[in-house]
Design a protein around this motif. Structure first.
Motif, PDB file in Angstrom:
ATOM      1  N   ASP A 242       0.848  -1.192   0.000  1.00 50.24           N
ATOM      2  CA  ASP A 242       0.000   0.000   0.000  1.00 50.24           C
ATOM      3  C   ASP A 242       0.885   1.244   0.000  1.00 50.24           C
ATOM      4  O   ASP A 242       2.115   1.153  -0.150  1.00 50.24           O
ATOM      5  CB  ASP A 242      -0.959  -0.022   1.197  1.00 50.24           C
ATOM      6  CG  ASP A 242      -0.213   0.029   2.540  1.00 50.24           C
ATOM      7  OD1 ASP A 242       0.998   0.342   2.560  1.00 50.24           O
ATOM      8  OD2 ASP A 242      -0.850  -0.249   3.570  1.00 50.24           O
ATOM      9  N   ASN A 243       0.264   2.389   0.170  1.00 48.76           N
ATOM     10  CA  ASN A 243       1.026   3.643   0.093  1.00 48.76           C
ATOM     11  C   ASN A 243       1.946   3.861   1.295  1.00 48.76           C
ATOM     12  O   ASN A 243       2.749   4.790   1.304  1.00 48.76           O
ATOM     13  CB  ASN A 243       0.086   4.835  -0.079  1.00 48.76           C
ATOM     14  CG  ASN A 243      -0.937   4.925   1.047  1.00 48.76           C
ATOM     15  OD1 ASN A 243      -0.981   4.066   1.930  1.00 48.76           O
ATOM     16  ND2 ASN A 243      -1.753   5.965   1.017  1.00 48.76           N
ATOM     17  N   ARG A 308       6.030   2.145  -8.652  1.00 47.50           N
ATOM     18  CA  ARG A 308       5.002   2.818  -7.843  1.00 47.50           C
ATOM     19  C   ARG A 308       3.717   2.922  -8.647  1.00 47.50           C
ATOM     20  O   ARG A 308       3.747   3.091  -9.877  1.00 47.50           O
ATOM     21  CB  ARG A 308       5.467   4.221  -7.446  1.00 47.50           C
ATOM     22  CG  ARG A 308       6.619   4.233  -6.435  1.00 47.50           C
ATOM     23  CD  ARG A 308       7.091   5.649  -6.189  1.00 47.50           C
ATOM     24  NE  ARG A 308       8.211   5.700  -5.265  1.00 47.50           N
ATOM     25  CZ  ARG A 308       8.110   5.964  -3.975  1.00 47.50           C
ATOM     26  NH1 ARG A 308       6.926   6.222  -3.452  1.00 47.50           N
ATOM     27  NH2 ARG A 308       9.179   5.991  -3.200  1.00 47.50           N
ATOM     28  N   GLU A 310       0.036   5.021  -9.041  1.00 47.22           N
ATOM     29  CA  GLU A 310      -0.655   6.266  -8.692  1.00 47.22           C
ATOM     30  C   GLU A 310      -2.044   6.258  -9.293  1.00 47.22           C
ATOM     31  O   GLU A 310      -2.295   5.631 -10.332  1.00 47.22           O
ATOM     32  CB  GLU A 310       0.135   7.475  -9.208  1.00 47.22           C
ATOM     33  CG  GLU A 310       1.516   7.608  -8.572  1.00 47.22           C
ATOM     34  CD  GLU A 310       2.288   8.804  -9.130  1.00 47.22           C
ATOM     35  OE1 GLU A 310       1.819   9.363 -10.151  1.00 47.22           O
ATOM     36  OE2 GLU A 310       3.326   9.160  -8.564  1.00 47.22           O
ATOM     37  N   ASP A 311      -2.980   6.975  -8.630  1.00 46.82           N
ATOM     38  CA  ASP A 311      -4.319   7.089  -9.193  1.00 46.82           C
ATOM     39  C   ASP A 311      -4.332   8.190 -10.248  1.00 46.82           C
ATOM     40  O   ASP A 311      -3.302   8.799 -10.553  1.00 46.82           O
ATOM     41  CB  ASP A 311      -5.346   7.341  -8.086  1.00 46.82           C
ATOM     42  CG  ASP A 311      -5.094   8.651  -7.339  1.00 46.82           C
ATOM     43  OD1 ASP A 311      -4.334   9.506  -7.855  1.00 46.82           O
ATOM     44  OD2 ASP A 311      -5.651   8.817  -6.242  1.00 46.82           O
ATOM     45  N   LYS A 315      -1.912  10.660  -6.976  1.00 48.91           N
ATOM     46  CA  LYS A 315      -1.631  10.308  -5.578  1.00 48.91           C
ATOM     47  C   LYS A 315      -1.159   8.859  -5.491  1.00 48.91           C
ATOM     48  O   LYS A 315      -1.642   7.984  -6.225  1.00 48.91           O
ATOM     49  CB  LYS A 315      -2.882  10.500  -4.716  1.00 48.91           C
ATOM     50  CG  LYS A 315      -3.303  11.958  -4.582  1.00 48.91           C
ATOM     51  CD  LYS A 315      -4.510  12.101  -3.662  1.00 48.91           C
ATOM     52  CE  LYS A 315      -4.908  13.572  -3.509  1.00 48.91           C
ATOM     53  NZ  LYS A 315      -6.084  13.708  -2.617  1.00 48.91           N
ATOM     54  N   MET A 317      -0.897   5.220  -4.650  1.00 49.47           N
ATOM     55  CA  MET A 317      -1.804   4.167  -4.229  1.00 49.47           C
ATOM     56  C   MET A 317      -1.035   3.027  -3.552  1.00 49.47           C
ATOM     57  O   MET A 317      -1.543   2.376  -2.648  1.00 49.47           O
ATOM     58  CB  MET A 317      -2.557   3.591  -5.440  1.00 49.47           C
ATOM     59  CG  MET A 317      -3.463   4.576  -6.150  1.00 49.47           C
ATOM     60  SD  MET A 317      -3.998   3.915  -7.745  1.00 49.47           S
ATOM     61  CE  MET A 317      -4.638   2.322  -7.268  1.00 49.47           C
ATOM     62  N   GLY A 318       0.170   2.785  -4.021  1.00 48.17           N
ATOM     63  CA  GLY A 318       0.958   1.675  -3.499  1.00 48.17           C
ATOM     64  C   GLY A 318       2.079   1.358  -4.468  1.00 48.17           C
ATOM     65  O   GLY A 318       2.540   2.214  -5.225  1.00 48.17           O
TER      66      GLY A 318
END
Length: 757
Positions: A242-243, A308, A310-311, A315, A317-318
């Motif tokens: 996760d993040n 990595r 990102e949405d 941001k 996400m994980g």
């Protein structure tokens, strides 16, 4: 009633939302789902009217509308299940549609016949007047038809469940459950004569479940299941974080690869964070790194692929990490690289890798003195033929072992191919005495017998580093060429004289065609006379009127052309020049002279000698006896039968064949026994190249005597003094060629001297 309507409203809004969402789906079944959701509003709307209306007539109409609406819903459900389960459309489906159409007509005729239902008023606390349905016989027929169709639909879905992959079972089970719930609620509603039709809740929920299982299920649950199946079976470790870099998932192979307990999700987090920190990778969006780990089974090499996630707003996400065990691939790649650079039999560098390594060393150590050594085994092919390939390979391996023994840092060793080796070595590490001793002691043992192996070594001293390593190697081999026939001298150093000789050879070979075309190649002739000095004919000799070197004698270029095979071009030119000269003499009335031309050994292999001479005679209309053909006895050292047959054919065509330099070889008498020649030519060098002139004279006298008995005329060439002439005439020689009578001269000078007489 308020609660009932509230729930229906909420469910209706959910259905509307699903209808809108279905328009964005690209699935083919989406249209059937959307149709099903639309028609759900028919029975729902009818029930809302039934719940709120206090009019008996309206209630009668709404109930008819409700029953017809359920038929339409079932028809839409049939179409949906057929497409969802990927069945072909059948006759039974059309029968079902026709049955529901007739049933709907029958229901609509209820106000006339009253055979389906009637309604009766009842009082409720929150609704003063409410009409309940009173079933007649056909209502039960309608319910039975609906039940049969629903059972058929459920059976079709169950059949699909049985014969589909376990991965897809849930999506069909959800549909069966939804339909079963609707049937149960519907029958409960009918049998208990409930005030409000609660089956509407089941119908709406069923519609929502069908939408979710059909449209959304694949994008979430199915994907998750496939994802889990894939990562459980791949031979790579897979981790998802996760993040906060807490491990959410790791596949079974991860535990095996890193010796992590299956439920331990803390260790992967620690491994990842430590790796990022130790390698300075913090903040990077992605990276691929290779890491070597010591394990009980041995050193392993892993490739770590980090990314990595990102949405759409950027941001975090994980992240995911894929770890592949590349040990076997790296070993194979290392072996492939080794094979690409090495000779597999000797484990030495191959030619390409040697030149790369040699130039690297020379550039890296500019102040050190270096030598290039090359080696060549004399008659290596004979060793393979006599003792076998295994013996030859054993010698090569033995040489390679010696090179490796002296291969200190800063040394490059290579097998260049066959029996050729090369070595770049620092001059301070080179010991010629030691090398010479080794070469002299080189032996091959076979069946308890020893055989000497002659290895020649060429040495090139690296002085000019702008010269390529390949050229350095070539020059070292040039040194070997100087001693290749020497069994005593084993080591030769390259010098500038060899280079000048090489350049001269290249100049001669490269300019021959132009020299022939521009007539730099000119024929000289040397008279052949009897004892009185009368000219009987002449030998055609070649000269090169070079633009910078002046008039060159054959000694400066013949051997070069013999070596590279270009002698054939020169000979063919001289043969035709001789024919032109004879044609010119005939036209001038001199038919009493002949010309002799030389045939080199290589002419027999590169051209059809018989065809060329017969065509030249025909072209210039000459008597073949006017063009004599000189061959040396060295020509007959190989392919004797083929050459004997060719000489017979030339003699049968009318040519006179002379054996030149008779006695200079080791098989003269044997050849004379079998070889069909017309004339012997004896060079006076036979006398000059001996320490016992008297014995040589006796042998020469016997050769001439033997030739007379065989009725073979003799021409003696190289006669330079009157003393020689007197000796030769005394032993019976009758024809002579040499400086005593005439030097080789140009055609013009020859004609001026002898034609004027």
């Amino acid at each position: 009633m308020a609660f009932y309507l509230s729930i229906l409203t909420i469910l209706s809004l959910c259905v509307v939302f699903c209808i809108i969402k279905s328009y964005s789906s690209t699935k083919e079944v989406a249209q059937s789902v959307r149709l099903l959701l639309y028609v759900l509003f028919i029975p729902v709307a009818a029930n809302v009217v039934i719940a709120v209306s206090d009019s008996r007539v309206v209630n009668l109409g709404a109930n008819i509308f409700y029953l017809v609406g359920t038929n339409i819903v079932l028809c839409a459900l049939i179409r949906y299940v057929r497409e969802y389960c990927e069945y072909e459309k059948t006759f039974l489906e059309n029968v079902a549609y026709l049955t529901f159409a007739l049933d709907s007509i029958s229901v609509c005729l209820n106000p006339v016949f009253g055979h389906v239902f009637s309604v009766k008023a009842t009082d409720l606390p929150d609704n003063p007047i409410y009409y309940l349905i009173d079933s007649r016989w056909y209502h039960f027929v309608h319910l039975a038809l609906s039940f049969i169709v629903i059972v058929g639909i459920v059976a079709a879905v169950v059949w699909k469940i049985i014969y589909t992959s376990n991965l897809y079972v849930d999506r069909y089970i959800a549909v069966v459950v939804a339909l079963s719930v609707v049937v149960v609620i519907e029958f409960k509603n009918v049998l208990t004569k409930a005030t409000y039709n609660n089956s509407m809740f089941g119908i709406m929920i069923c519609g929502l479940m069908i939408y979710f299982c059909t449209i959304e299920y694949h994008n979430f649950f199915l994907t998750h299941k496939m994802f889990d199946k894939v990562f459980q079976n791949i031979s790579s470790a897979a981790f998802f974080f996760d993040n906060k870099f807490n491990c959410l998932y790791m596949n079974p192979y991860s535990s095996k690869m890193f010796d992590i307990e299956p439920g331990d999700l803390e260790t992967p987090k620690r491994y990842l964070l430590d790796f990022i920190k130790d390698n300075g990778l913090d903040g990077q969006e992605s990276f691929v790194r290779t890491k070597k780990l010591d394990k009980i089974s041995g050193d392993r090499i892993f490739q770590i692929d980090f990314k990595r996630l990102e949405d759409k707003h950027g941001k975090l996400m994980g992240a995911y990490v894929i770890v592949q065990d590349r040990t076997d691939k790296e070993k194979k790649a290392a072996l492939d690289r080794y094979r690409a650079d090495h000779d597999m039999m000797t484990d030495l560098l191959n030619p390409r890798a040697f030149h790369v390594e040699a130039e690297r060393i020379l550039n890296e150590y500019p102040d050190d003195e270096y030598l290039i050594l090359t080696s060549n085994i004399k008659e290596f092919k004979l060793i393979n033929d006599v003792f076998g390939r295994e013996a030859g390979d054993g010698i090569l391996i033995k040489i390679a072992a010696l090179m490796k023994k002296h291969a200190v840092p800063g040394t490059a060793c290579a097998r260049l191919g066959a029996d050729k080796f090369a070595m770049l070595i620092q001059k301070k590490n080179y010991n010629e005495n030691e090398l010479s001793d080794y070469l002299n002691q080189m032996r091959w043992f076979e069946d308890k017998r020893e055989f000497p192996v002659c290895i020649h070594v060429g040495v090139y001293e690296v002085i000019d580093r702008s010269v390529s390593s390949s050229l350095m190697v070539d020059r070292a081999f040039m040194a070997i060429n100087r001693i290749k026939n020497d069994n005593v001298t084993k080591i030769a150093w390259y010098n500038d004289e060899m280079r000048r000789s090489l350049i001269w050879e290249q100049t001669i070979s490269g300019s021959l065609d132009e020299a022939i075309e521009t007539r730099q190649i000119v024929p000289f002739v040397q008279a052949q006379v009897d004892a009185t000095g009368k000219v009987e004919g002449a030998e055609v000799l070649v000269r090169w009127q070079h633009p910078t070197e002046g008039l060159m004698a054959p000694g400066r270029f013949i051997d070069i052309l013999e070596k590279d095979g270009r002698i054939v071009n020169l000979d063919m030119f001289m043969w035709e020049e001789a024919c032109r000269i004879l044609r010119r003499w005939i036209d001038a009335g001199r038919t009493d002279l002949y010309l002799s031309v030389n045939i080199s050994p290589k002419d027999f292999y590169f051209v059809d000698v018989y065809k060329i001479f017969t065509e030249l005679i025909k072209k210039y209309e000459l008597d073949p006896k006017m063009l004599r053909l000189e061959i040396t006895e060295s020509v007959m050292m190989s392919d004797v039968d083929m050459k004997m047959k060719l000489i017979d054919n030339l003699r049968e065509a009318g040519f006179i064949v002379e054996m030149d330099d008779f006695g200079s070889g080791y098989s003269s008498l044997n050849l004379l026994k079998d070889m069909p020649v017309d004339i012997l030519k004896i060079d006076m060098q036979f006398l000059r190249k001996t320490r016992n002139a008297e014995r040589a004279k006796i042998i020469l006298q016997q050769i001439v005597c033997m030739a007379h008995k065989l009725i073979i005329p003799v021409i003696t060439e190289g006669v330079e003094t009157e003393e020689q002439l007197n000796f030769l005439t005394g032993i019976g020689c009758e024809m002579f060629q040499g400086y005593y009578f005439a030097k080789p001269v140009s055609l013009e000078e020859f004609e001026n001297r002898y034609f004027a007489a």
